[in-house]
Design a protein around this motif. Structure first.
Motif, PDB file in Angstrom:
ATOM      1  N   THR A  50       0.785  -1.159  -0.022  1.00 21.81           N
ATOM      2  CA  THR A  50       0.003  -0.094  -0.078  1.00 21.81           C
ATOM      3  C   THR A  50       0.727   1.194  -0.013  1.00 21.81           C
ATOM      4  OG1 THR A  50      -1.803  -1.029   1.045  1.00 21.81           O
ATOM      5  CG2 THR A  50      -1.693   1.293   1.446  1.00 21.81           C
ATOM      6  N   ASP A 180      -5.584  -0.912  -4.871  1.00 18.82           N
ATOM      7  CA  ASP A 180      -5.137  -1.430  -3.667  1.00 18.82           C
ATOM      8  C   ASP A 180      -5.994  -2.363  -3.122  1.00 18.82           C
ATOM      9  OD1 ASP A 180      -3.822  -1.854  -1.260  1.00 18.82           O
ATOM     10  OD2 ASP A 180      -4.015   0.178  -0.498  1.00 18.82           O
ATOM     11  N   GLU A 181      -5.605  -3.700  -3.291  1.00 20.37           N
ATOM     12  CA  GLU A 181      -6.821  -4.767  -2.720  1.00 20.37           C
ATOM     13  C   GLU A 181      -8.021  -4.448  -2.970  1.00 20.37           C
ATOM     14  OE1 GLU A 181      -5.534  -6.593   0.804  1.00 20.37           O
ATOM     15  OE2 GLU A 181      -3.709  -5.839   0.859  1.00 20.37           O
TER      16      GLU A 181
HETATM   17 MG    MG Z   1      -2.318  -2.613   2.142  1.00 19.51          MG
END
Ligand code: MG
Ligand code: ATP
Ligand code: ATP
Ligand code: MG
Lengths: 260, 251, 291, 291, 260
Positions: A50, A180-181
């Motif tokens: 991240t 991000d995910e």
């Molecule tokens: Mg993360």
């Protein structure tokens, strides 16, 4: 190292370091992403995935190294052999080159789906509202939500919210999309619809950096897969190489943990 | 003075809580009273206008000092202690007058009967000093219990407390009593004669000699042409009128 | 696209050779111009203010002299005593009104609602004036033998206590009610099940738990009350502002004495704030998200 | 123990024959004696009060007469205008102080904290007196050419506006801060990610969401402000209480005029309360526990 | 119906009805519980099990019928052939004959385990504190929590809290214990410890009425099992009869749903 390619990379990350207080979150990361490439980043929790994404679009300021996006050095201006911080407005302008999709969607809850999408084009890019609305409708249709333009985020499912978030990022016409995910906050039955929208986007030629635990997606869509651990890139290569025959022991351990 | 000439008006401080000198007409909400009408006549005589500025009693002296106003025309007593900060053109005589409820007038026939009783007066004025002086001279010195002073927020509050019986008597400028008694008949009765006389003056800044002369001149004119007497009669103030204009005549 | 494989931490791909190498460049520390401009402006303003106060027409030795004058100190004492008294009355009334508000009886509920409406809907200063002048409506209080003249009962102190306390009760009742509602219904039932009556369960079980929710707003209200007592100066209660006024009516040092009062208020309030925190910690005992 | 098996609803076991059969008995409706006693006491009290007000020394025709007197109505107008003005100033200052409080700059943060401490720590009435008497410290305001006599600038209305507004700002800043903190950090990031600057994201994204948390306390503060303006009577601002006082100075009808003012306050406050609810509903738009 | 037994029943419920507003929650329930008997009540959600328990210890007032506990008519006084409501203090006294354990524990969170237990004996029964503490310690030991007397409920696990709640009820020396799904708010691994404490209690001869879905417990411990549905007792009998060979179709349907 290797011979210069036909086109320059869209993103070029050179020896980036980042500390949070005493914690060394990125320990010298270097990475190039070519135009049209889809790159998946995998790695354990806390490995800095991240943080790396947030460095690329300057939500976090780097401590050392340099990041170029679309040929521009981000965050700094070179003057007399020294680096000067850019003004906030300049940074905001540079961010327009990247779109970002967050794990927790982060839609604006006081705006409808359509208003979420046109907010950037109208308020930031100062485009005509009618035109922005028209494009927003097209984007909503593209992510399969043509009928939801008047819904508030609270009335959408997680998967629908995430697809609106993708449309919101695309509305700014970015050169690069960061994810991000994007599916990890979703109930399992909603993951598929978001991945489908992302696959469609990849097929259209968008340059994408995707942090994900969905190895199936990585295998199918990614041009390259990067494995991070402890603030460093441990291994990078084609999806087949990294996911099927990793060279590093740590990568193998991580993959076997994720797959089980 | 040029400042007033160029503005075309004299700014006067007033606190409309002291009928009949200064009040707001309950029906219309307009400022009125002896001070107001006298001020208007005075201004007319001087070829200018009055511009009233409502203020609070606390702020009045500060107001001439800071120049917020040119004059104070609001039933202000001309006291030696105040002559440091302002110069007074005296226009009315005032007596610090005890009064009580009409129903108890038989009980208090002379001021001396008030020894040991509770007497109220505005805490913002010089009246508390008058009560103390009276008490020291007429009660304590003669072996009687002292008058107990009860502070009030203003003279109107003193009357309110008197009507409630919170205090046995009150003190205010005697010149105003006839009017008040006319307003609320059979409510109040004066107790004896005023215990001390003072002069009431128009307060001006100390250095404003030009203005002081003009005001004194105008006032003499009003006395001469009978306007002064007419206004005094209208507001039941005839017994308190002066015959000549003094500057800083108060002591 | 040529996926590179390289050792960790090294450059991983191609083409960046086209970009200038900035790795040797040092970063110029960031200067927040706009921010420092604001700071400078504010500093200038403050300095100007301080200078104005220093050289202005304030005579600081008067402030120092009157800071501990007996009149001021007795005013301070009265302020504190009145705050405590009015707050105590307010809490008692607030509890009563809150219990009435939650009763099953519509008349009692109505009375509690009307009480809050009436006293929260009008300014305190007006309520103080009304209490102080109550004798204009009721010349005497009581029945037959036991009757007193209202003015003897309704001294400035009593009028201030009633005015401030009853007004405070209207606000406190809302605080109390929120506190009681915050306690789980199951607690009432558990108390009943071990044979407690409603009143005992309120006292032993509900209120001690409600305290955690009640104390913080009540602390704020108490600090508010300290300041509210200043209004009692208009009805001749000798609290600190009244004392200051009495002095400046005599010597015309208006600003100096207002500053004296202001400093005292700041001192009391500043002392009380950490006290409130201690109390809050005390009542959080046993809390930790159970139930 | 003999486990019985019997048809549903019937007596299921043994031995109850020993107990008397009360099934035919009717239940006497419950009478809540204590409760009704309380009601009776309160009703008596209220009736007594009403009677006392009716026959007491209040002349109700005065109340009726002065209820719409021009002075009172203009006072009412001033009260409302001042409340709106002071609240607007308070909100502006509150937002500024809240943004400063959340800035990265320690000096700005310190100023914001000091502002809240100073103005929340002293009574408003004292602040009003200080502003009104400012000329005693600063005879003139401004620099060189552009300078005015303080007293010309600091009229009662201006002093009231500044005193009430600046005091309100100290309270409002806390409300604003709570509102801004209630907005998820992700919202700031999402706004940045679509290229917004900090100021634009505050305006477009954060504040509209903070409104939901801000509006209810702000509504209460506005209602408080209506009543707070009554304090401006001490600095001769002609709001409704001051108007009432001016009239009773002239005609001595103290209680009657205080009642007139009280009724007007109750009317305004009672009108505003449902208005506040409407506003709250308006700003809850799109809420429903997302994020 | 049958011949009078040796001892009178401890609880006798006769044709009890209860409405909540327009909803008829109990439609005429009759039931006797003998001293020392353990009775389990089973039934679907909403069938009135909790309501019946709450009627027995008067947390809810019944609309029709009568409940005797320990020979006393609860909630009413008979006078001139009519029933008069008892005063609150009288009702509180009658409740002392029953102890109740709630689904959600309902411990007093501002008191330690020990304080929770002695609260009733000291405050309500006016017993000497030292004596109450001594007994409370014995009770804590009995439910296996001798070392937890100084813990606040927030620092106890759900199973420990429920065992303290049982001790709190026992401290009042009730003749009858009511349990309302005492284990259904517990994580599965904590159910056993609470059931063990209840078994021990049953073995000691306490009269118990237990609403539960733990059929294993009912089979092992209950003298009788009652199945309720729609505000009525549909079937009652020995645990073996009701659980293994229910006569009613509804009972069979319920059991098969619970067991699967
Ligand atoms: Mg993360
Ligand atoms: N703002 C911050 N302040 C302090 N530490 C931070 C901050 N952001 C991240 N970190 C720390 O940096 C490290 C890397 O965080 P990062 O969020 O990049 O990990 P990640 O690989 O995305 O993990 P995950 O899979 O859990 O999202 C973590 O140890 C985290 O605690
Ligand atoms: N206080 C109340 N007010 C209104 N309705 C109620 C109340 N208490 C219970 N009910 C209703 O009475 C019915 C029976 O409720 P009860 O709690 O006795 O069921 P139960 O058998 O205990 O179910 P569960 O297994 O869900 O606890 C339910 O439909 C419920 O909604
Ligand atoms: Mg239940």
């Amino acid at each position: 190292m290797s011979a210069p390619p036909a086109s320059p990379p869209l993103v070029s990350i050179v020896d980036v370091h980042k500390h949070f207080g005493g914690f060394h979150a990125l320990k010298g990361v270097s990475l190039d992403v070519m135009p049209g490439e889809v790159m998946c980043i995998i790695g354990a929790s806390g490995s800095g995935k991240t943080t790396l994404l947030r460095c690329i679009n300057q939500l976090v300021e780097i401590d050392r190294g340099a990041i170029w996006v679309d040929g521009e050095l981000t965050g700094f201006r070179v003057d007399g052999g020294r680096l000067h911080h850019l003004a906030e407005a300049e940074i905001a302008r540079q961010r327009l080159a990247t779109g970002m999709v967050f794990q927790r969607f982060n839609l604006f809850p006081h705006m409808t789906a359509l208003e979420n999408i046109i907010e950037g084009p109208v308020q930031v890019q100062r485009r005509r509202r009618a035109e922005a609305v028209e494009e927003a409708r097209a984007l909503l249709a593209r992510v399969g939500l043509a009928d939801k333009e008047a819904s508030y985020p609270a009335n959408l499912s997680g998967g629908q919210q995430q697809r609106v978030a993708i449309a919101r990022a695309l509305a700014m016409k970015p050169k690069l999309m960061l994810f991000d995910e994007p599916t990890s906050a979703l109930d399992p039955e909603l993951v598929g619809e978001v991945l489908a929208a992302m696959k469609e986007l990849a097929a259209s030629g968008m340059t994408m950096i995707v942090v994900t635990h969905e190895l199936g997606f990585a295998r199918e869509v990614a041009d390259r897969v990067v494995y991070m651990d402890g603030g460093l890139i441990v291994e990078a290569g084609t999806a087949a190489d990294v996911l099927n025959s990793p060279r590093e022991a740590r990568t193998r351990a991580f993959l076997s943990a994720v797959l089980s | 003075p040029s400042r007033i000439a160029s503005r075309g008006a004299i700014i006067a401080a007033i606190v409309p809580n002291y009928p009949p000198l200064d009040l707001r007409d309950p029906a219309t909400g307009k400022l009125t009273g002896f001070d107001v009408e006298l001020g208007e006549a005075l201004a007319a005589k001087l070829g200018t206008k009055m511009q009233w500025q409502e203020t609070s009693f606390d702020q009045m002296v500060a107001s001439v000092r800071t120049g917020r106003v040119d004059i104070i025309l609001s039933g202000m007593s001309d006291l030696k202690s105040r002559q440091d900060t302002a110069t007074f053109i005296d226009y009315l005589r005032s007596g610090s007058q005890f009064f009580t409820q009409a129903s108890r007038s038989a009980e208090f026939t002379t001021p001396q009967a008030l020894c040991g009783k509770r007497v109220g007066a505005s805490r913002r004025t010089a009246l508390p000093n008058d009560i103390k002086a009276f008490s020291d001279a007429e009660c304590v010195a003669k072996g009687k219990p002292a008058v107990e002073y009860v502070p009030t927020e203003g003279s109107a509050d003193a009357r309110t407390q008197l009507r409630q019986g919170r205090i046995d008597a009150a003190m205010q400028g005697g010149e105003t009593l006839p009017y008040i008694m006319g307003l609320e008949p059979n409510t109040y009765a004066p107790v004896g004669e005023p215990v001390r006389y003072t002069l009431m003056g128009i307060a001006t800044g100390k250095d404003e000699t030009q203005l002081q002369q003009a005001l004194a001149e105008g006032l003499r004119g009003l006395m001469a042409d009978g306007t002064y007497a007419k206004l005094a009669e209208k507001w039941q103030l005839t017994p308190s009128t002066l015959t000549e204009v003094q500057i800083n005549g108060g002591e | 696209m040529t996926p590179a494989s390289a050792p960790m931490g090294a450059r991983m791909a191609t083409g960046s050779a086209a970009l200038p190498d900035v790795s040797g460049y040092s970063i110029v520390p960031q200067r927040h111009w706009g921010r420092w401009l604001a700071v400078a402006a504010i500093a200038l303003l403050l300095a100007g203010l301080v200078r104005a106060f220093a050289v202005g027409q304030i005579e600081w030795d008067y402030v120092a002299r009157f800071f501990t004058a007996p009149t001021i100190l007795s005013g301070l004492f009265n302020t504190v005593v009145m705050s405590v008294g009015a707050m105590a009355l307010g809490i008692a009334l607030g509890i009563a009104a809150a219990v009435m508000r939650m009763s099953h009886n519509p008349v009692l509920r109505g009375v509690a609602i009307g009480y809050a409406w009436l006293f929260r809907g009008t300014p305190v200063i007006l309520q103080l004036l009304l209490w102080f002048n109550l004798a204009l409506i009721f010349p005497t209080i009581g029945f037959g033998e036991w009757s007193w003249r209202t003015v003897d009962v309704m001294t400035p102190a009593v009028a201030a206590l009633l005015g401030l306390g009853i007004n405070q009760g209207a606000y406190t009742s809302e605080v109390m009610r929120a506190g009681m509602l915050s306690v789980d219904q199951g607690q009432y039932e558990a108390a009943k099940a071990i044979g407690m009556t409603r009143m005992r369960s309120l006292r032993r079980i509900v209120f001690p738990q409600a305290m955690r929710v009640i104390i913080p707003p009540l602390g704020n209200e108490f600090i508010g009350m300290i300041k509210l007592t200043s209004l009692a100066s208009v009805i001749q209660f000798a609290e600190i502002l009244h004392s200051a006024q009495n002095i400046y009516y005599a010597n015309s040092r208006v600003i100096e004495l207002l500053i004296v009062a202001a400093i005292w208020y700041l001192i009391i309030v500043t002392i009380l704030t950490p006290g409130q925190m201690l109390l809050e910690r005390r009542f959080a005992r046993g809390a930790g998200g159970s139930r």
